[in-house]
Design an enzyme around this catalytic site. Structure first.
Site, PDB file in Angstrom:
ATOM      1  N   ASP A 177      -2.794  -3.177   3.119  1.00  0.00           N
ATOM      2  CA  ASP A 177      -3.067  -3.021   4.645  1.00  0.00           C
ATOM      3  C   ASP A 177      -4.286  -3.802   4.861  1.00  0.00           C
ATOM      4  OD1 ASP A 177      -2.384  -1.704   6.930  1.00  0.00           O
ATOM      5  OD2 ASP A 177      -3.358   0.064   6.409  1.00  0.00           O
ATOM      6  N   GLU A 215       0.869  -1.201  -0.042  1.00  0.00           N
ATOM      7  CA  GLU A 215       0.040   0.048  -0.165  1.00  0.00           C
ATOM      8  C   GLU A 215       0.905   1.141  -0.134  1.00  0.00           C
ATOM      9  OE1 GLU A 215      -3.464   1.750   2.622  1.00  0.00           O
ATOM     10  OE2 GLU A 215      -3.733  -0.486   2.385  1.00  0.00           O
ATOM     11  N   TYR A 218      -0.877  -3.989  14.124  1.00  0.00           N
ATOM     12  CA  TYR A 218      -2.069  -3.444  13.289  1.00  0.00           C
ATOM     13  C   TYR A 218      -2.535  -2.470  13.960  1.00  0.00           C
ATOM     14  CZ  TYR A 218      -5.399  -2.262   9.652  1.00  0.00           C
ATOM     15  OH  TYR A 218      -5.998  -1.710   8.674  1.00  0.00           O
TER      16      TYR A 218
END
Length: 707
Positions: free
Chosen positions: A103, A7, A305
């Site tokens: 992501d 990304e 994350y």
């Protein structure tokens, strides 16, 4: 050759290093049978109204509602994105397999799928799904690549969300702007932003309507302990003084003494919202700032994350916890006692049923270096919360004492911390120390039946208005669709019905600030008059109800789980937009204007003017969208207005150009018409004479002089 698409360039570089794609090429890395390329966020977007038909280019009530027969996507209008997409398209057409390394969340899935769709990808696609960017996590992720089809529901939910936001945002914004707006004012309506604004407006009205009332209470001190009468608060001083006279005639008697030991559960691990709440309460950080700091920490491999909405860990992480604890050498004084025994597998920490795509935010064990003070603070919050989750519970003693004076009953409560347990992790934290001290109230032992003299008094107080929202309390209200919920378990159950998602809430709040619908005074958030007027104009409850928006959010989550059809959701929204359009078109509510506030001292002068002037229309550049990327709002910097995503997009308009300061009207004209009116005294480099000319924004989004 296998093509990996990340990304952003930094993530592509990390992946390339791990899988051995070490040769740097133009727009990608290559080696070991892999080509690793990247996007930088959204390369594709849903088509705009005018892409479907020229008729929808103009904002006209008679053209509403705009319902495309099918939704299409297009590349964003950004030269850098177009060039990089060309690289991706070329690589995809020549490869045997694509590995989606976007992501690992709904937004990341949508970004990548749209790129693959636009690039007409016809080869098999695998999915890299990881929770941190450490070398070990990337390596393990490549060993366990998933089939792309496993994430079809996630993509469907992302598409449904984007289409839903388009249908409601595009139609409702045009509808309310043309029906109720005046001049060039745009009344922005959104699926999530409008109910959020409605929450703030509702609280504002409660505060504005609040009338403070005086009250009187009876209190007394017996054995250095303050007791409060359990009767209702009194509304007159006369009645209170009569009560006081009665109390002076009698001794105090203890009727009940109860001491109970209890445990205070450990604080939950952080999800994004609770981290944003804590950072706002402790450091005053906005939700957007916290998201920026945690995202940086994630990309630097220090935490997992961040865009998550669970406070639990998956059960397969249990064996790894000890290793992470051992790596946290900066915090050895706190981890030592945990590491003496096996790590407990508590259901309040590990629960597969409470984890979907990702687990709660925890440190990776990689020790941070070269990070800012703000990032240090966020990292410290995460690590301490992680360690505290594995400490023993805090043991407390809760005391309740009842007494009476004649026929009037009294009560006092106390609390004593017997064993600090997890509180030890915060022992040196000033705010936590103060909180513990405020909570703790050690009481003497009382005997039932004991009596003695006491010191009664009348306490006079005033009722206080509801508290204004802060970013912390607003985030909580969005998470629970406006319900006041303190209990952690109940909050967990309501998350499916919250307004927006953890990753979007910060952006929604920022958008309301930029649109000038809300403003901040110290830490408190208030609705502006424009925000109040906008909500008052909206008669349709669907648009502003937090609960109903929460219900849409629940359906999006059901789509993600494969339990609701995307098409059904779309049809429901289309019907709502059709009904809303008919309803508003026939509405006769007053128009909304955005007028500048008049300073109090100037009001008298204005009253004396024989001929009142039209209020000067305020031009707010920061409510406009960047003309180049068409994705982000414009932002005021020190020397220029620029795209909020300037590092990627690169668009800006300087405050001063060719020796002349540009007015907001000049800037607005450049953005809306592509040119200004004639500006006097422009200084052309190398030309001693100044000239009068228009400024023109060309197709490359640069500025030149024209006649």
């Amino acid at each position: 050759m296998k093509v990996c698409i990340a990304e952003k360039p930094s993530v592509a570089k990390d992946i390339a290093n791990v899988i051995g794609a070490n040769q740097r090429k133009d727009g990608y890395y290559e080696g070991n049978g892999y080509q690793v390329t990247w996007t930088f966020g959204h390369f594709c977007t849903l088509k705009e109204p005018h892409d479907y038909t020229e008729r929808w280019k103009s904002w006209r009530l008679e053209d509403l509602p705009m319902i495309p027969s099918s939704f299409g996507i297009k590349l964003i209008d950004n030269p850098g994105a177009v060039r990089q997409f060309g690289v991706i398209e070329h690589l995809i057409q020549a490869c045997e397999e694509v590995i989606n390394c976007g992501d690992a969340g709904q937004e990341g899935e949508l970004i990548q799928r749209w790129v693959l769709l636009k690039a007409k990808c016809a080869v098999p696609v695998k999915r890299l799904w990881i929770s941190s960017l450490t070398e070990q996590a990337i390596r393990e992720g490549f060993e366990k690549l998933k089939d792309s089809e496993q994430y079809n529901n996630l993509y469907a939910a992302g598409s449904a969300r984007a289409i839903g936001d388009w249908l409601l945002g595009m139609n409702a914004t045009r509808l309310f702007t043309k029906k109720f707006g005046q001049g060039k004012v745009v009344l922005s309506i959104g699926r999530v932003q409008t109910p959020t604004l409605a929450l703030i407006v509702q609280r504002q009205k409660e505060i504005d309507a609040f009338v403070s009332e005086e009250y009187w209470e009876l209190k007394t001190i017996y054995r250095e302990t303050e007791f409060t009468a359990t009767i209702d608060r009194m509304r007159s001083a006369e009645k209170a003084n009569k009560g006081l006279a009665y109390l002076l005639q009698h001794d105090f008697e203890i009727t009940s003494f109860e001491k109970k030991e209890a445990k205070e559960g450990n604080p939950r691990l952080f999800d994004l919202t609770s981290l944003q709440v804590e950072a706002n309460k402790k450091y005053g950080y906005s939700a957007e700032d916290t998201l920026k700091h945690i995202q940086n920490l994630y990309e630097k491999k220090f935490v997992t994350y961040p865009r998550v909405d669970t406070t639990y860990l998956s059960e397969d992480l249990h064996p790894k916890i000890e290793g992470i604890m051992r790596e946290l050498t900066y915090y050895a004084q706190y981890t030592a006692s945990i590491l003496e025994k096996p790590i407990p597998k508590s259901k309040t920490v590990f629960d597969d049923k409470k984890v979907t795509d990702h687990h709660a935010i925890i440190p990776t064990g990689v020790l941070p270096n070269h990070i800012s003070q703000d990032e240090k603070r966020i990292y410290d919050l995460i690590v301490r919360r992680f360690i505290a989750a594995f400490y023993p519970e805090c043991k407390v003693s809760n005391t309740t004492v009842l007494g009476k004076v004649g026929q009037v009953e009294f009560k006092a409560t106390g609390k004593q911390i017997l064993e600090p347990g997890w509180r030890a992790v915060y022992a040196n934290d000033a705010s936590a120390k103060k909180e513990a001290a405020d909570e703790e109230k050690v009481m003497p032992n009382f005997e039932v039946g004991e009596t003695g003299p006491h010191e009664p008094r009348v306490h006079q107080g005033k009722t206080t208005p509801p508290k204004a929202y802060t970013e912390a309390t607003l985030l909580r209200a969005m998470e629970t669709a406006g319900r006041q919920v303190e209990d952690e378990e109940m909050r967990e159950l309501l998350k499916d019905n919250g307004i927006g998602r953890p990753s979007t809430r910060a952006n929604i709040i920022e958008t309301l600030f930029k649109r000038r619908y809300i403003e901040k005074k110290k830490k408190n958030i208030f609705a502006t008059q424009t925000g109040m007027d906008l909500i008052d104009t909206i008669q349709n409850e669907l648009l502003k109800s937090a609960e109903l928006t929460g219900n849409w959010e629940r359906k999006l989550r059901l789509i993600e789980k494969g339990e609701y059809e995307m098409e059904t959701f779309k049809q429901e929204l289309i019907q709502m937009v059709v009904d809303l359009t008919q309803e508003v078109k026939s509405n006769r509510t007053r128009a909304i204007t955005i007028a500048e506030e008049v300073p109090v001292e100037k009001e008298e002068k204005l009253k004396k003017e024989a001929k009142p002037k039209e209020p000067k229309e305020e031009i707010s550049i920061e409510t406009l969208t960047c003309p180049k990327c068409k994705q982000h709002l414009l932002k005021k910097g020190k020397t220029a207005y620029g795209c909020a995503n300037f590092q990627v997009c690169g668009f800006k308009i300087p405050f001063e150009f060719l020796g002349k300061k540009l007015t907001d009207k000049n800037v607005f004209d450049l953005l809306s018409k592509g040119k200004t009116t004639k500006i006097k005294g422009l200084q052309i480099p190398g030309n001693p004479e100044t000239i009068d000319a228009k400024l023109i924004m060309n197709g490359e989004f640069n500025f030149e002089v024209g006649s």
